[in-house]
Design a protein around this motif. Sequence first.
Motif, PDB file in Angstrom:
ATOM      1  N   ASP A 198     117.366  84.932 -34.701  1.00 52.65           N
ATOM      2  CA  ASP A 198     117.598  84.894 -33.269  1.00 52.65           C
ATOM      3  C   ASP A 198     119.036  84.420 -33.048  1.00 52.65           C
ATOM      4  O   ASP A 198     119.719  84.008 -33.998  1.00 52.65           O
ATOM      5  N   MET A 199     119.516  84.434 -31.791  1.00 55.55           N
ATOM      6  CA  MET A 199     120.891  83.999 -31.531  1.00 55.55           C
ATOM      7  C   MET A 199     120.941  82.643 -30.837  1.00 55.55           C
ATOM      8  O   MET A 199     121.240  81.630 -31.453  1.00 55.55           O
ATOM      9  N   ASP A 200     120.653  82.611 -29.528  1.00 59.65           N
ATOM     10  CA  ASP A 200     120.806  81.365 -28.770  1.00 59.65           C
ATOM     11  C   ASP A 200     119.866  80.289 -29.296  1.00 59.65           C
ATOM     12  O   ASP A 200     118.648  80.491 -29.362  1.00 59.65           O
ATOM     13  N   GLY A 201     120.438  79.151 -29.671  1.00 61.94           N
ATOM     14  CA  GLY A 201     119.647  78.052 -30.193  1.00 61.94           C
ATOM     15  C   GLY A 201     119.345  78.157 -31.664  1.00 61.94           C
ATOM     16  O   GLY A 201     118.883  77.194 -32.272  1.00 61.94           O
ATOM     17  N   THR A 202     119.611  79.333 -32.237  1.00 56.39           N
ATOM     18  CA  THR A 202     119.318  79.553 -33.655  1.00 56.39           C
ATOM     19  C   THR A 202     120.596  79.695 -34.460  1.00 56.39           C
ATOM     20  O   THR A 202     120.754  79.069 -35.506  1.00 56.39           O
ATOM     21  N   LEU A 203     121.512  80.527 -34.013  1.00 61.38           N
ATOM     22  CA  LEU A 203     122.840  80.638 -34.614  1.00 61.38           C
ATOM     23  C   LEU A 203     123.908  80.008 -33.729  1.00 61.38           C
ATOM     24  O   LEU A 203     124.878  79.423 -34.224  1.00 61.38           O
ATOM     25  N   VAL A 204     123.718  80.136 -32.426  1.00 61.35           N
ATOM     26  CA  VAL A 204     124.716  79.709 -31.443  1.00 61.35           C
ATOM     27  C   VAL A 204     124.097  78.681 -30.506  1.00 61.35           C
ATOM     28  O   VAL A 204     123.003  78.903 -29.977  1.00 61.35           O
ATOM     29  N   ASP A 205     124.781  77.571 -30.299  1.00 62.71           N
ATOM     30  CA  ASP A 205     124.332  76.575 -29.328  1.00 62.71           C
ATOM     31  C   ASP A 205     125.032  76.856 -28.005  1.00 62.71           C
ATOM     32  O   ASP A 205     126.208  76.539 -27.833  1.00 62.71           O
ATOM     33  N   SER A 206     124.293  77.466 -27.092  1.00 60.59           N
ATOM     34  CA  SER A 206     124.822  77.793 -25.760  1.00 60.59           C
ATOM     35  C   SER A 206     124.054  77.048 -24.679  1.00 60.59           C
ATOM     36  O   SER A 206     123.995  77.480 -23.525  1.00 60.59           O
ATOM     37  N   THR A 207     123.467  75.912 -25.050  1.00 66.64           N
ATOM     38  CA  THR A 207     122.581  75.177 -24.152  1.00 66.64           C
ATOM     39  C   THR A 207     123.237  74.857 -22.815  1.00 66.64           C
ATOM     40  O   THR A 207     122.621  75.013 -21.747  1.00 66.64           O
ATOM     41  N   SER A 208     124.485  74.409 -22.849  1.00 68.80           N
ATOM     42  CA  SER A 208     125.129  73.979 -21.610  1.00 68.80           C
ATOM     43  C   SER A 208     125.262  75.133 -20.622  1.00 68.80           C
ATOM     44  O   SER A 208     125.052  74.956 -19.416  1.00 68.80           O
ATOM     45  N   ILE A 209     125.589  76.316 -21.127  1.00 68.18           N
ATOM     46  CA  ILE A 209     125.736  77.475 -20.243  1.00 68.18           C
ATOM     47  C   ILE A 209     124.387  77.911 -19.695  1.00 68.18           C
ATOM     48  O   ILE A 209     124.233  78.177 -18.495  1.00 68.18           O
ATOM     49  N   VAL A 210     123.403  78.003 -20.569  1.00 70.81           N
ATOM     50  CA  VAL A 210     122.063  78.417 -20.136  1.00 70.81           C
ATOM     51  C   VAL A 210     121.554  77.495 -19.037  1.00 70.81           C
ATOM     52  O   VAL A 210     121.023  77.954 -18.008  1.00 70.81           O
TER      53      VAL A 210
END
Length: 226
Positions: free
Chosen positions: A20-32
Amino acid sequence: MSLQSSPRTATLTARAVLFDMDGTLVDSTSIVERVWTAFAGRFGLDIDEILRTSHGVQAMDTVRRFAPAGTDIHALTAELGRMELAETRGIVPVPGAPELLACLPPDAVALVTSASRDLAGVRMAAAGIGIPAVSVMSEDVDRGKPHPEGYLRAAALLGVAPADAVVFEDAPAGIAAGLAAGIRTVAVGPNAGELPDGVLHIPDYSGVTVTTHRTAAGVRTLSFSF
């Protein structure tokens, strides 16, 4: 594929790896969180409930679930998508993800994300991670996670049976999709929720090592140690 556990370590062997991407390879928590907070504020919705259920799910499915009756679902989803595309502040790789990917044969790796192709490109680039040659984005499936379609498609594109692959996922919807596809699934990070039996959980990839082997028949396998 095999999984053996001891009190200290676990070893998993497979022929292909699906991320998966978000949260798995990439931390984009703040944007989400910023985007969905704006959505919740507009309609007076419970942001905690939205964040609890939106991880790993296609944006349109979340909009459809929470937006008031009469909302133009497609237009609102497109608007939220533009907001996400414009934001890259705070995007970082999940610890150890770039190092793990560098150790994997490129033709054994796939990306399976609920994000659009454009959004995946922006976020992976912001995190300094290349998109695998085999990738399944939201545009490539009829049914998003937790349906297994994306993971089954990725395994087929890599030429492996589901039982010979492993999924790395961070969210309940993605974990359910991996398991429904018949693929051994590893949960990553703090958003996995209550895990089904047999699902291994890791905080990130900083403690993960991988070695490549060839069987007597010449079949390549990847062994992960956690």
